[in-house]
Enzyme design. Structure first.
Site, short mmCIF file in Angstrom:
data_model
loop_
_atom_site.label_atom_id
_atom_site.label_comp_id
_atom_site.label_asym_id
_atom_site.label_seq_id
_atom_site.Cartn_x
_atom_site.Cartn_y
_atom_site.Cartn_z
CE1 TYR A 183 -3.30 2.91 0.43
CE2 TYR A 183 -1.83 3.62 2.20
CZ TYR A 183 -2.86 3.88 1.31
OH TYR A 183 -3.45 5.12 1.31
CG ASN A 192 -0.47 8.00 6.29
OD1 ASN A 192 -0.35 6.79 6.23
ND2 ASN A 192 -1.61 8.56 6.58
N GLY A 213 -5.23 5.57 -0.65
CA GLY A 213 -6.61 5.61 -0.22
C GLY A 213 -7.49 4.68 -1.04
NE ARG A 227 -17.64 30.01 49.20
CZ ARG A 227 -18.90 29.55 49.13
NH1 ARG A 227 -19.18 28.30 49.44
NH2 ARG A 227 -19.88 30.35 48.76
#
Length: 549
Positions: free
Chosen positions: A76, A218, A83, A320
Site C-alpha cells: 500500500y 501520513n 486511499g 472560593r
C-alpha cells in the site's frame, strides 16, 4: 522493541564552559512535550541530531521495503495508489513518481499560515516519529528536516485542510515538499522558494524514494504540534489563575482560610489540592487577606437575635471554588501530557515495516483520536478557567460587589474634583474580557464529534484532531489575554487599597506589571498594555519575576 535507555536531552561537553550547547538527540522514544516547546520557541538554540540506534532501525526498514518491492507483491502506498486507489498497482519504476505526485495533489491547504513555533514543533515531531524506524524512510530525510530547523528555514504550512485521518495529509505535504526543493519557506524574515533557501544554507534537496512521501505526510505531527504547545500554555495559565485568585482575595479583603488544607484533603483530587496550596502560598505575608476567625468575630452578642454583617463570611464561587476549577485543568494537563508524549514518540503513518520479521503491516496509526480527545478536554478545562477569571473581574469592577473599591476601578477622587464622573476605568476592558471568554467557551465545542466520510468513503471515520488541536491552542491564547486583562485590573485595585499591604508574591507581580505599565489615573487605551502582560504570561516572565525561577 524496547525504548532506548539514553536520555533525549544531552549536553555538549566539548563546548566552552561559558557556552554549553544543548543537544536534542532524536531516537523516536524519548522526546518530551517540554523538549518540543523549547525547540519551537527558541530557534537556533539547539543542536539537533539523530541517534545512531535510530539510523540503524531506519536502514533496516528501508531494506525490508526494497526487498518487498523486488518481490512484486502489492504494498500500500508504495506500489499501489493511495486511499480508495489502493486497488491499482504500479511497477517499481513508477514508485518515485508516485511519491512526487502525492505531495503535489495534497498541497491544497487554505487559511492563515501556521505560526512559526507551530511549524518548528511540527518538524521536530515528524523527524522524531520517523526516527522510531518503522516507516521505511531514509535517515537523510530526517537529517535534512533537522538541518532546516537549525537554520530556521520554515515551510509555509496553511492551517486548514486536514480531517485528522489519514493524519495531517495536506499540512505535512508542505513540509515534505520543502525537502524536495518545492514550495515556499520563511527564512531570515523573508518568504522565498525552498530551493533558494536550501542553496543559501548549503543544503541539498532530496528526491523521494518509494514510501517516503507517504511516510512524511501520513501522520499526526501537525495536530500534535498544536496540542503540545497548547499544553505548554495551559501550564502558565493554571499558575496565573492561582495568582489572580490570591490577588482577588486580597483586594476584596477576603479570607485566606478558604484555601486551607483541610477541606481539600477531604476531596483529594491532586489538581485541586495543588491549586489550593498554590493560592495559599501566594497569599503569604498579605495584610489584606483575613482569616475566617476575623470574619466571624463580629457576630451576635448579648440578647441580639439578628445582625446585618458588614461582610459575608463566604466569598462568591469564582473565588472560593477556584481550586476546584483550576484543579480540573491541572489534572487534565497531567494525562494530556502522557498522551501527547506517547503520540510524539509513535510511528503514526501507514503501512509500517517490521524489520525483524521482514513483514509489512497495514493499520491506522495516523488516526488522531487521542490528540482530538486530549485537545478537546484541554480546551474545556482551559476555557472554564477563563470563565472563572472573567467572573472574578466582574466582581472587581461592579461597585455593588467590589466592597471598598471604586466603580470600574477608576482612580479615587473627591466629588468636587474636576475628573469626577468623566472616567470609566476598566469598563471597556471587562467587556473585552467577557467577549474573549465567550469565544474560548465556544471553541471548547468538541470538534471530534463532527466526523465526515471523505475520500470516496475510504476515510469514512475521521478524527478531526487537527481542528480540535488548533482550537485548543486558540483557546489558550484567548485565556491568556483574559488573564492579562484581569491582572491589569488587579494591579489597579491594589493601587486603590494600598499595594504596600500585598503579600510577598502578589507584591512582586504588581511590581513586575508596574515596571512598564503605570496606574490608570485617567481613561487611556489599554490594548498594547494587554498585549504586553499577555506576553509576560506566555513566556513565563511573570512567573519568573514572582517565584524567582
Amino acid at each position: 522493541m524496547d525504548a532506548p535507555e539514553t536520555s533525549t536531552l544531552q549536553v555538549d561537553a566539548t563546548a566552552p564552559a561559558d557556552a554549553v550547547a544543548e543537544r536534542i538527540v532524536l531516537d523516536g522514544y524519548t522526546l518530551s512535550p517540554a523538549d518540543v516547546a523549547r525547540v519551537a520557541s527558541r530557534p537556533g538554540s539547539f543542536a539537533l541530531a539523530l541517534s545512531s540506534d535510530a539510523a540503524v532501525r531506519m536502514k533496516a526498514s528501508v531494506r525490508v521495503k526494497e526487498q518487498m518491492i523486488d518481490s512484486g507483491i502489492p504494498i500500500y502506498g508504495v506500489t499501489t495508489g493511495f486511499g480508495d486507489s489502493s486497488g491499482r498497482q504500479v511497477g517499481a519504476a513508477k514508485t518515485a513518481e508516485l511519491q512526487r505526485n502525492l505531495l503535489r495533489f495534497l498541497r491544497v491547504g487554505v487559511g492563515p499560515v501556521a505560526a512559526p513555533e507551530v511549524i518548528r514543533a511540527t518538524m521536530l515531531i515528524r523527524a522524531n516519529c520517523a526516527a522510531r524506524g518503522n516507516s521505511a524512510i531514509r535517515e537523510e530525510l530526517v537529517r535534512l528536516i533537522l538541518d532546516l530547523l537549525e537554520h530556521d528555514v520554515l515551510p509555509q504550512i496553511p492551517e486548514r485542510g486536514s480531517v485528522g485521518a489519514s493524519g495531517d495529509l495536506a499540512p505535512l505535504s508542505y513540509l515534505a515538499a520543502a525537502l524536495t526543493g518545492e514550495g515556499q519557506v520563511r527564512w531570515n524574515d523573508f518568504t522565498t522558494t525552498a530551493a533558494e533557501a536550501l542553496r543559501a544554507n548549503g543544503l541539498q534537496s532530496l528526491e523521494l524514494q518509494a514510501k517516503e512521501g507517504l511516510a512524511l505526510v501520513n501522520g499526526t505531527s501537525f495536530m500534535a504540534a498544536f496540542a503540545t504547545l497548547a499544553l505548554t500554555e495551559a501550564t502558565e495559565i493554571a499558575w496565573a489563575a492561582e495568582l489572580c485568585t490570591a490577588f482577588a482575595t486580597e483586594v476584596r479583603g477576603g479570607s485566606r482560610d478558604q484555601f486551607s488544607a483541610f477541606p481539600h484533603l477531604h476531596k483529594p483530587h491532586p489538581g485541586q489540592i495543588t491549586s489550593a496550596v498554590g493560592i495559599s502560598d501566594l497569599l503569604e505575608g498579605s495584610a489584606l487577606a483575613v482569616g475566617d476567625d476575623d470574619l466571624m468575630a463580629a457576630g451576635l452578642s448579648g440578647d441580639q437575635t439578628y445582625l446585618e454583617l458588614e461582610q459575608r463570611i463566604q466569598e462568591p464561587y469564582s473565588i472560593r471554588c477556584a481550586p476546584h476549577v483550576i484543579g480540573v485543568l491541572r489534572d487534565t494537563m497531567g494525562w494530556v501530557e502522557q498522551w501527547m508524549e506517547r503520540e510524539i514518540n509513535s510511528s503514526n503513518d501507514n503501512p509500517l515495516f517490521d524489520a525483524e520479521a521482514g513483514r509489512v503491516h497495514n493499520s491506522g496509526n495516523f488516526y488522531g483520536g487521542h490528540v482530538a480527545h486530549a485537545a478537546q478536554a484541554l480546551s474545556t478545562a482551559t476555557a472554564s478557567v477563563a470563565d472563572l477569571l472573567d467572573r472574578q473581574l466582574a466582581l472587581l469592577v461592579d461597585e455593588k460587589f467590589n466592597r471598598d473599591l471604586t466603580p470600574n476601578l477608576i482612580a479615587r477622587v473627591a466629588p468636587d474634583h474636576p475628573a469626577a464622573g468623566v472616567h470609566h476605568g476598566f469598563k471597556g476592558a471587562q467587556i473585552a474580557a467577557s467577549a474573549l471568554t465567550a469565544e474560548a467557551l465556544h471553541l471548547a465545542t468538541p470538534a471530534g464529534s463532527f466526523s465526515r466520510s471523505t475520500e470516496a468513503h475510504n476515510q469514512d471515520k475521521v478524527s478531526m484532531g487537527t481542528i480540535a488541536a488548533r482550537h485548543a491552542r486558540t483557546v489558550g491564547q484567548l485565556v491568556t489575554e483574559v488573564t492579562a486583562i484581569h491582572l491589569l485590573a488587579l494591579c489597579q485595585a491594589a493601587d486603590i487599597v494600598g499595594p504596600e499591604r500585598l503579600g510577598r508574591h502578589t507584591a512582586r507581580a504588581h511590581a513586575a506589571v508596574r515596571a512598564g505599565i503605570p496606574t490608570v489615573e485617567q481613561d487611556r487605551p489599554m490594548d498594547l498594555e494587554i498585549q504586553a502582560v499577555a506576553e509576560m504570561l506566555r513566556t513565563g516572565a511573570l512567573r519568573a519575576a514572582v517565584t524567582g525561577s
